[in-house]
Design a protein around this motif. Structure first.
Motif, PDB file in Angstrom:
ATOM      1  N   VAL A  34       0.855  -1.206   0.000  1.00  0.00           N
ATOM      2  CA  VAL A  34       0.000   0.000   0.000  1.00  0.00           C
ATOM      3  C   VAL A  34       0.886   1.250   0.000  1.00  0.00           C
ATOM      4  O   VAL A  34       0.616   2.219  -0.716  1.00  0.00           O
ATOM      5  CB  VAL A  34      -0.966  -0.028   1.208  1.00  0.00           C
ATOM      6  CG1 VAL A  34      -1.650   1.314   1.394  1.00  0.00           C
ATOM      7  CG2 VAL A  34      -1.993  -1.134   1.037  1.00  0.00           C
ATOM      8  N   THR A  35       1.945   1.230   0.803  1.00  0.00           N
ATOM      9  CA  THR A  35       2.844   2.394   0.867  1.00  0.00           C
ATOM     10  C   THR A  35       3.497   2.644  -0.481  1.00  0.00           C
ATOM     11  O   THR A  35       3.596   3.795  -0.932  1.00  0.00           O
ATOM     12  CB  THR A  35       3.922   2.168   1.942  1.00  0.00           C
ATOM     13  OG1 THR A  35       3.287   1.878   3.187  1.00  0.00           O
ATOM     14  CG2 THR A  35       4.802   3.374   2.097  1.00  0.00           C
ATOM     15  N   ARG A  37       2.359   1.885  -3.423  1.00  0.00           N
ATOM     16  CA  ARG A  37       1.343   2.421  -4.348  1.00  0.00           C
ATOM     17  C   ARG A  37       1.089   3.903  -4.109  1.00  0.00           C
ATOM     18  O   ARG A  37       0.969   4.679  -5.058  1.00  0.00           O
ATOM     19  CB  ARG A  37       0.011   1.654  -4.196  1.00  0.00           C
ATOM     20  CG  ARG A  37       0.008   0.275  -4.743  1.00  0.00           C
ATOM     21  CD  ARG A  37       0.025   0.322  -6.267  1.00  0.00           C
ATOM     22  NE  ARG A  37       0.126  -1.003  -6.833  1.00  0.00           N
ATOM     23  CZ  ARG A  37      -0.821  -1.555  -7.557  1.00  0.00           C
ATOM     24  NH1 ARG A  37      -1.909  -0.899  -7.841  1.00  0.00           N
ATOM     25  NH2 ARG A  37      -0.636  -2.766  -8.040  1.00  0.00           N
ATOM     26  N   LEU A  38       1.010   4.289  -2.838  1.00  0.00           N
ATOM     27  CA  LEU A  38       0.762   5.700  -2.534  1.00  0.00           C
ATOM     28  C   LEU A  38       1.935   6.577  -2.979  1.00  0.00           C
ATOM     29  O   LEU A  38       1.744   7.685  -3.496  1.00  0.00           O
ATOM     30  CB  LEU A  38       0.501   5.893  -1.041  1.00  0.00           C
ATOM     31  CG  LEU A  38      -0.847   5.377  -0.530  1.00  0.00           C
ATOM     32  CD1 LEU A  38      -0.926   5.531   0.979  1.00  0.00           C
ATOM     33  CD2 LEU A  38      -1.989   6.142  -1.194  1.00  0.00           C
ATOM     34  N   LEU A  39       3.155   6.082  -2.788  1.00  0.00           N
ATOM     35  CA  LEU A  39       4.314   6.859  -3.213  1.00  0.00           C
ATOM     36  C   LEU A  39       4.422   6.917  -4.731  1.00  0.00           C
ATOM     37  O   LEU A  39       4.882   7.908  -5.297  1.00  0.00           O
ATOM     38  CB  LEU A  39       5.596   6.279  -2.614  1.00  0.00           C
ATOM     39  CG  LEU A  39       5.771   6.478  -1.104  1.00  0.00           C
ATOM     40  CD1 LEU A  39       7.019   5.749  -0.626  1.00  0.00           C
ATOM     41  CD2 LEU A  39       5.851   7.948  -0.756  1.00  0.00           C
ATOM     42  N   LEU A  41       1.925   6.972  -6.816  1.00  0.00           N
ATOM     43  CA  LEU A  41       0.913   7.908  -7.320  1.00  0.00           C
ATOM     44  C   LEU A  41       1.323   9.352  -7.109  1.00  0.00           C
ATOM     45  O   LEU A  41       0.832  10.244  -7.791  1.00  0.00           O
ATOM     46  CB  LEU A  41      -0.427   7.653  -6.626  1.00  0.00           C
ATOM     47  CG  LEU A  41      -1.122   6.345  -6.974  1.00  0.00           C
ATOM     48  CD1 LEU A  41      -2.384   6.189  -6.112  1.00  0.00           C
ATOM     49  CD2 LEU A  41      -1.495   6.315  -8.440  1.00  0.00           C
ATOM     50  N   GLN A  42       2.212   9.598  -6.170  1.00  0.00           N
ATOM     51  CA  GLN A  42       2.691  10.938  -5.828  1.00  0.00           C
ATOM     52  C   GLN A  42       1.532  11.902  -5.579  1.00  0.00           C
ATOM     53  O   GLN A  42       1.431  12.960  -6.181  1.00  0.00           O
ATOM     54  CB  GLN A  42       3.609  11.475  -6.928  1.00  0.00           C
ATOM     55  CG  GLN A  42       4.870  10.688  -7.104  1.00  0.00           C
ATOM     56  CD  GLN A  42       5.742  11.223  -8.207  1.00  0.00           C
ATOM     57  OE1 GLN A  42       5.319  12.084  -8.983  1.00  0.00           O
ATOM     58  NE2 GLN A  42       6.960  10.725  -8.304  1.00  0.00           N
ATOM     59  N   LEU A  43       0.713  11.499  -4.720  1.00  0.00           N
ATOM     60  CA  LEU A  43      -0.404  12.362  -4.347  1.00  0.00           C
ATOM     61  C   LEU A  43       0.072  13.317  -3.260  1.00  0.00           C
ATOM     62  O   LEU A  43       0.335  12.920  -2.136  1.00  0.00           O
ATOM     63  CB  LEU A  43      -1.574  11.532  -3.835  1.00  0.00           C
ATOM     64  CG  LEU A  43      -2.169  10.540  -4.839  1.00  0.00           C
ATOM     65  CD1 LEU A  43      -3.209   9.678  -4.156  1.00  0.00           C
ATOM     66  CD2 LEU A  43      -2.782  11.298  -5.990  1.00  0.00           C
ATOM     67  N   LEU A  46      -1.981  13.346   0.060  1.00  0.00           N
ATOM     68  CA  LEU A  46      -1.870  12.230   1.007  1.00  0.00           C
ATOM     69  C   LEU A  46      -0.474  12.143   1.635  1.00  0.00           C
ATOM     70  O   LEU A  46      -0.346  11.955   2.838  1.00  0.00           O
ATOM     71  CB  LEU A  46      -2.195  10.917   0.301  1.00  0.00           C
ATOM     72  CG  LEU A  46      -3.625  10.778  -0.211  1.00  0.00           C
ATOM     73  CD1 LEU A  46      -3.780   9.482  -0.973  1.00  0.00           C
ATOM     74  CD2 LEU A  46      -4.594  10.837   0.963  1.00  0.00           C
ATOM     75  N   VAL A  47       0.534  12.257   0.807  1.00  0.00           N
ATOM     76  CA  VAL A  47       1.901  12.091   1.302  1.00  0.00           C
ATOM     77  C   VAL A  47       2.714  13.312   0.893  1.00  0.00           C
ATOM     78  O   VAL A  47       2.822  13.620  -0.286  1.00  0.00           O
ATOM     79  CB  VAL A  47       2.544  10.816   0.717  1.00  0.00           C
ATOM     80  CG1 VAL A  47       3.952  10.650   1.236  1.00  0.00           C
ATOM     81  CG2 VAL A  47       1.714   9.601   1.031  1.00  0.00           C
TER      82      VAL A  47
END
Length: 160
Positions: A34-35, A37-39, A41-43, A46-47
């Motif tokens: 999950v981490t 995937r979030l990184l 996406l470079q949102l 969120l991050v």
């Protein structure tokens, strides 16, 4: 005769030891996925991984200000040890070559000098060597007086 059996308690169910680590590994893997995937996406909502402060210039004299002050030549500051070693070896080879060349020149000069001396000796006519007449070391005292003792005669080699 009746044999009495001790009362056997029911065997406890054997719990598998592999289930706990399997569940923990599954949870860690899921969190890692999950981490990632979030990184990916470079949102930014969120991050946020950017610096939270402004970058300031490091205190002291910068390299650019030193170059402006002392010269605009941009040279490599770090010493290239391999390059320096190659240059040193080249200097040593050159010095050795010069020494060998100088030694060869000296040897050639010596040979030339020897040849010239031999030619000079062979060109001169051979003169006979004149020897000076031998003179006695002591002057002759003349006749001995009558009362003087005579020196003993030396024995000849054949006599005992």
């Amino acid at each position: 005769m009746a044999q009495s059996r001790p009362a056997q308690s029911p065997r406890p169910l054997r719990r598998s030891r592999w289930r706990g680590p399997l569940v923990a590994g599954f949870c860690f893997g899921l969190g890692y996925g999950v981490t990632q995937r979030l990184l990916a996406l470079q949102l930014p909502a969120l991050v946020q991984l950017r610096q939270g402060f402004e970058v300031r210039e490091f205190p002291g004299t910068s390299l650019e200000s030193l170059r402006l002050r002392f010269g605009s030549d941009s040279k490599e500051i770090r010493g290239d040890l391999e390059l320096m070693e190659l240059e040193q070896q080249a200097k040593q080879r050159e010095a050795k070559r010069k020494e060998e060349q100088r030694q060869q020149e000296l040897d050639e000069q010596r040979r030339q000098t020897q040849l010239q001396a031999e030619e000079a000796r062979s060109a001169e006519p051979a003169e006979p060597v004149q020897q000076a007449p031998l003179e006695p070391a002591l002057p002759d005292p003349g006749p001995e007086p009558e009362g003087a003792p005579q020196a003993p005669a030396l024995p000849s080699p054949g006599e005992p």
